[in-house]
Design an enzyme around this catalytic site. Structure first.
Site, PDB file in Angstrom:
ATOM      1  N   GLY A  72       0.837  -1.193   0.000  1.00 27.72           N
ATOM      2  CA  GLY A  72       0.000   0.000   0.000  1.00 27.72           C
ATOM      3  C   GLY A  72       0.869   1.239   0.000  1.00 27.72           C
ATOM      4  N   SER A  73       0.441   2.236   0.705  1.00 24.27           N
ATOM      5  CA  SER A  73       1.135   3.531   0.659  1.00 24.27           C
ATOM      6  C   SER A  73       2.513   3.494   1.314  1.00 24.27           C
ATOM      7  CB  SER A  73       0.289   4.595   1.354  1.00 24.27           C
ATOM      8  OG  SER A  73      -0.941   4.732   0.680  1.00 24.27           O
ATOM      9  N   THR A  74       2.813   2.441   2.093  1.00 23.65           N
ATOM     10  CA  THR A  74       4.155   2.375   2.668  1.00 23.65           C
ATOM     11  C   THR A  74       5.191   2.176   1.572  1.00 23.65           C
ATOM     12  OG1 THR A  74       3.994  -0.022   3.016  1.00 23.65           O
ATOM     13  CG2 THR A  74       3.333   1.385   4.843  1.00 23.65           C
ATOM     14  N   PHE A  75       4.701   1.861   0.341  1.00 27.09           N
ATOM     15  CA  PHE A  75       5.599   1.659  -0.801  1.00 27.09           C
ATOM     16  C   PHE A  75       5.976   2.992  -1.442  1.00 27.09           C
ATOM     17  CE2 PHE A  75       6.273   0.069  -5.277  1.00 27.09           C
ATOM     18  CZ  PHE A  75       7.374  -0.728  -4.988  1.00 27.09           C
ATOM     19  N   LYS A  76       5.215   4.065  -1.116  1.00 30.95           N
ATOM     20  CA  LYS A  76       5.389   5.339  -1.809  1.00 30.95           C
ATOM     21  C   LYS A  76       6.815   5.896  -1.703  1.00 30.95           C
ATOM     22  CE  LYS A  76       0.523   6.551  -1.817  1.00 30.95           C
ATOM     23  NZ  LYS A  76      -0.570   7.194  -1.051  1.00 30.95           N
TER      24      LYS A  76
END
Lengths: 641, 383
Positions: A319-323
């Site tokens: 999810g957004s932790t990949f950003k």
């Protein structure tokens, strides 16, 4: 007279004949004795010794497992068991009946004994019942003279003072199964246990140690007469883990409050895993004693998967932790700059396909820092579109995603970082641009484990290829004062070679996530000055949101079955002034709102990182009081109740 | 020969003192030394204790020795006249145990006399020699050559032998056949007749084999290849050979035999006592005992050859050869030279009847010595 003389002569002749015959026979006897006692003496001496001398294996005590400060996590406690040597017992059923009279045996015990007798070599004792109470032991001991082949043996059984707290890290030991028998006689010893998961399995051979031998003289019935010689075995090696049990305990308790969660805490400088939790856990002692069928069924059919170590084998879309990965790839390629502004109207169009931002109203104009702070999806859709999947994948792989970290536990999974080549090779179809857009916010075919997320965070704050480790080869941490320098060398891990300015920008954005008003995890900030953490939330979609649902508005989370709810993720580091500790938390199906990671996972990170800094497990020993209570075997359970 | 003629003139009546003087004390010393070997081994078999075997054995030896002296002093003519009676008593007892076994009181081979358990088959070994000696004493050399004259003594051998075989006790039956055969041989029966009987026996072997008990067949098979079945039937003989071999030249030391003290050796106080002795005292101890036995045989031969009456000669040598057969069969058996048959080592193995009958036999031998110059008529009358 003549006749008498004749008779006498005949008698004398025949007597001499007889004497000759007897002499020949006596000579044969003497010759035979010479043959046996001189010519063949060596051979028969060996046979006589083989008759009376038995070699018995002495099981070495299994190595202890202790935490970084020397706190025992897995130890051995003496136990008494009644064993039976079938060859000496005569009628097995009668003997078992007699034992049954004394201490009571179940049908299962009897069946197991009968099975083991068939399985083991002759004269190898078979356990009738283990874990005897003192009373039971005494009752058998008194009656041993009437019970041929029955003995009391003192053995060691494995205990885990912290029970479930670190069950997935430590693993458990259990009896050797049929197919694990490899001819090593040590494995055939009664109630010998081998590691079946966790550290117990990973380092089983080291923990086992070397068997000693005892030369015993036995009589024809196999009874031991005396010990002739004894070679002590080598106890198993003591394993020092990097875990800080106090931190592990806190993390475990925090995770246990959720239905199913995992948490990894690292010291980013050393790679030391300070805590690694997968919840729910299991009771490792039950495995050593032998699980009942019901217990086993409950463990294996539980949808929360207590036996799986989700911290290393659970793969989730980040999810957004990949950003941060997308951001760094963008900066490094020059396709975005710190000043690049993307306008977020709440959705992103690729041809006819619409990609939504989590905030329906949109974020307006976003630069990189704010896009991280607000977790703006559209900014990263656009960045990903410019980059293409391969550039994103290359960056993610530098941070340890998409492959195994050679972690010190069995069952580690690699997760997945897709590339175009990979997609073509795997599915036989070309990678779609739309998938790149999804991957930009850590969805699509991107999957990671909590351990990888923590490692990624550690690399973010150090710019080094941090590799997590679970065992301390250098031994227990020596107590050093606060004023002393940390015991890690600066150049422990090779540099990642990311331009420091880029990293600083991303880390700055992540600091803002937690510490600035409007940041997605502002509610989970650490308020004590100097201990503040930075982080990044994430929500990982479990189900596909259908067009119809979007039409009518997404169902409220409470209407969705638990198994279909989104996962909540959070990665974090602290302190923001000079980051050292990182924590990654995944709460399965914990997404209660759009900001799931922030609402559910971030508070766990907050509590754990705060504790990590207060304890500063990288430098000093915990206070004596904590160790004292944990050394007391009654401690943990007493505390729990 | 001339000297014999000088004494021929009359049968001397010996006084009691003369008889005591005439007793062969050297032989008694020899027997006692052998018995002492036995006491020592029984002491060792009990792990260095007089109980349960050595003490009792000493008492038996003392009683048997007394009996032997009495038998020795009694005039040999009395024994000649009593020969058939002794045989009859032995035979009746043998039938008695057989009948008792048949009516379901178990396969006991002994009669409990309180102080000892009397095995009639043991007694029979001496009684048979006694009876045959008397029979052949009464035959002239021509009569011995007549086959019809041999039917009666053959029955004397075969009837008890068959009874003993039925017990079933193959070892004792063989002993009876062999010691009977030896008296036949000494009495001058033609060698071709022995050949005939042996030939007939060989021809009967398949029939005998068919009538053997399973364990008897096993013993013979085991003898042929003992290491084939080390845990089963071959166990005894294999363990016995291991014990002997591991004893070596000097032995493991008194009380230190591992095979015997750890119970690998079966029946160490009875049939396999020689093995234990050779394990603990080595080749030296074993040969020393065999030498002592050999001296006894030499005594026996000397006594028989010096006897001036045929009965004494036959009896003396019959007893001696009987004793030899005991020793040979037992030792050859424990060394794995012949099949395992239940024959004790005389004077050494634990057992009352064996001791008693062996000493009874030596009593007769000594009586033949003391009364060597007595001339006896065909039917026991002194002429």
């Amino acid at each position: 007279m003549q006749r008498e003389n004749q008779r006498s002569k005949l008698f004398t002749r025949r007597a001499l004949l007889l004497a000759g015959g007897q002499t020949a026979l006596l000579a044969a006897l003497a010759g035979r004795m010479y043959y046996l006692q001189v010519t063949q003496s060596d051979r028969y001496t060996v046979l006589a010794d083989e008759n009376r001398i038995n070699l018995r294996l002495l099981a070495p005590p299994r190595g202890r497992i202790i935490d970084r400060f020397g706190l025992p996590l897995a130890t051995n406690t003496p136990n008494y068991r009644v064993v039976l040597v079938a060859e000496q017992a005569g009628e097995i059923d009668v003997t078992l009946d007699a034992i049954d009279q004394l201490i009571g045996l179940t049908e299962a015990d009897r069946r197991r004994v009968q099975r083991d007798i068939k399985r083991k070599h002759s004269f190898v004792p078979v356990v009738v019942r283990a874990n005897l109470t003192w009373d039971e032991m005494a009752r058998i001991e008194v009656n041993v003279p009437e019970l041929p082949g029955v003995m009391i043996e003192e053995g060691l059984s494995r205990t885990y003072p912290f029970a479930e707290t670190a069950a997935h890290v430590l693993g458990y030991v259990a009896p050797v199964s049929e197919k694990e028998l490899n001819g090593d006689p040590l494995l055939e010893l009664p109630d010998f246990r081998i590691g079946k998961s966790g550290i117990e399995k990973q380092h089983d051979l080291e923990l086992r140690g070397k068997a000693g031998t005892s030369q015993i003289e036995t009589n024809a019935y196999g009874r031991v007469v005396r010990e002739l010689a004894r070679v002590e075995g080598t106890p198993g090696k003591e394993m020092v883990l990097t875990l800080d049990m106090a931190l592990q305990d806190l993390a475990a308790r925090r995770c246990a409050a959720e239905q199913s969660a995992s948490c990894v805490v690292l010291d980013a400088f050393t790679g030391d895993v300070l805590a690694l939790v997968s919840s729910p856990g299991f009771d490792p002692i039950a495995f050593g004693a032998g699980l009942t069928a019901v217990m086993w069924r409950d463990l294996t059919t539980n949808i929360r998967n207590p036996l799986s170590n989700k911290a290393i084998s659970g793969t989730y879309s980040p999810g957004s932790t990949f950003k941060p990965m997308v951001a760094l790839a963008g900066l490094e390629s020059g396709l975005i700059t710190p000043e690049t502004v993307v306008s977020c109207p709440g959705s992103f169009f690729l041809g006819n396909t619409v990609f939504h931002c989590w905030r329906h109203g949109g974020h307006g104009g976003m630069n990189l820092r704010n896009a991280i702070k607000n977790s703006c999806d559209v900014f990263f859709y656009e960045t990903a579109r410019r980059l293409g999947i391969d550039r994103i994948a290359a960056m993610a792989k530098r941070f340890g995603l998409g492959s195994k970290l050679d972690f010190d536990l069995p069952g580690e999974r690699p997760g997945n970082i897709p590339t175009r080549d990979w997609n073509l090779a795997t599915y036989g179809v070309a990678w779609q641009l739309g998938e790149t857009i999804s991957a930009g916010i850590g969805q699509s075919k991107v999957t990671t484990t909590p351990l990888q997320l923590a490692t990624m965070a550690a690399r973010l704050i150090t710019n080094r290829a941090v590799v997590p480790r679970l065992t301390r080869r250098e031994g227990v941490m020596q107590p050093v004062g606060l004023q002393t320098a940390p015991d890690h060398p600066e150049s422990l891990f090779p540099s990642l070679g990311i331009p420091p300015a880029n990293l600083k920008l991303v880390v700055d954005g992540m600091t803002a996530v937690v510490n600035e008003q409007g940041g997605t995890a502002y509610g989970a900030r650490i308020r004590e000055a100097g201990l503040e953490m930075g982080g990044k939330s994430g929500t990982s979609q479990v189900r596909h949101i259908s067009a119809a649902e979007r039409e009518h508005g997404v169902r409220k989370t409470k209407d969705v079955p638990w198994k279909e709810r989104d996962h909540a993720l959070f990665i974090s580091f602290a302190p923001v002034s000079s980051p050292r500790y990182v924590c990654a938390v995944v709460v399965e199906h914990g997404g209660e709102s759009a900001g799931g990671g922030s609402a559910v996972a971030a508070p766990i990170c907050r509590d754990v990182l705060r504790e990590a800094q207060l304890r500063d497990p990288g430098r000093r020993v915990p206070d004596a009081e904590f160790v004292a209570t944990r050394d007391d075997p009654a401690g943990p359970s007493a505390r729990r109740s | 020969m001339a000297s014999i003629g000088a004494i021929d003139s009359g049968s001397p009546r010996l006084s009691f003192a003369e008889k005591l003087w005439g007793i062969n004390w050297g032989l008694i010393l020899l027997l006692t030394v052998i018995a002492c070997f036995g006491f020592a081994m029984l002491y060792s078999a009990a792990n260095g204790a007089l109980q349960p075997w050595a003490g009792k054995q000493m008492l038996r030896y003392a009683v048997s020795l007394a009996l032997m002296l009495i038998v020795a002093i009694v005039d040999i003519r009395f024994w000649l006249r009593a020969a058939y009676v002794v045989f009859a008593i032995g035979f009746v007892l043998l039938v008695a145990v057989e009948v008792r076994g048949a009516i379901g009181m178990g396969a006991q081979r002994w009669i409990d006399l309180g102080i000892i358990q009397l095995q009639p088959s043991e007694l029979m070994k001496v009684a048979l020699v006694l009876a045959l000696a008397r029979y052949f004493h009464g035959l002239t050399i021509e009569e011995v050559g007549k086959p019809l004259r041999l039917i009666m003594p053959a029955l004397l051998i075969l009837t008890p032998a068959v009874l003993v075989l039925k017990q079933p006790d193959l070892g004792t039956a063989m002993m009876l056949l062999m010691s009977g055969g030896v008296v036949f041989f000494l009495a001058g029966v033609r060698l071709w007749k022995f050949g005939l009987v042996i030939g007939a026996g060989a021809a009967a072997m398949p029939f005998v084999w068919a009538h053997m008990k399973g364990y008897q067949r096993n013993r013979i098979l085991t003898f042929l290849d003992p290491e084939n079945d080390p845990q089963g039937a071959g166990y005894h003989i294999l363990q016995s050979k291991i014990a002997l071999g591991s004893g070596g030249v000097f032995g493991k030391g008194f009380l230190l035999g591992t095979q015997s003290h750890l119970n690998f050796l079966p029946e160490k106080q009875t049939d396999f006592i020689f093995t234990m002795l050779a394990e603990e005292l080595g080749l030296i101890g074993g040969l020393a005992l065999l030498t002592l036995y050999t001296l006894v045989f030499i005594y026996g031969f000397a006594i028989a050859l010096r006897s001036h009456n045929h009965f004494g000669r036959l009896l003396g040598l019959g007893i001696t050869v009987n004793f030899f057969l005991y020793v040979f069969i037992n030792t050859a058996m424990v060394m794995g030279l012949i099949p395992v048959v239940g024959v004790p080592l005389p004077l050494i193995s634990y057992g009352g009847t064996s001791m008693l009958t062996v000493m009874f036999g030596f009593g007769l031998l000594m009586s033949a010595y003391i009364h060597r110059d007595v001339r006896i008529g065909r039917f026991g009358e002194s002429d």
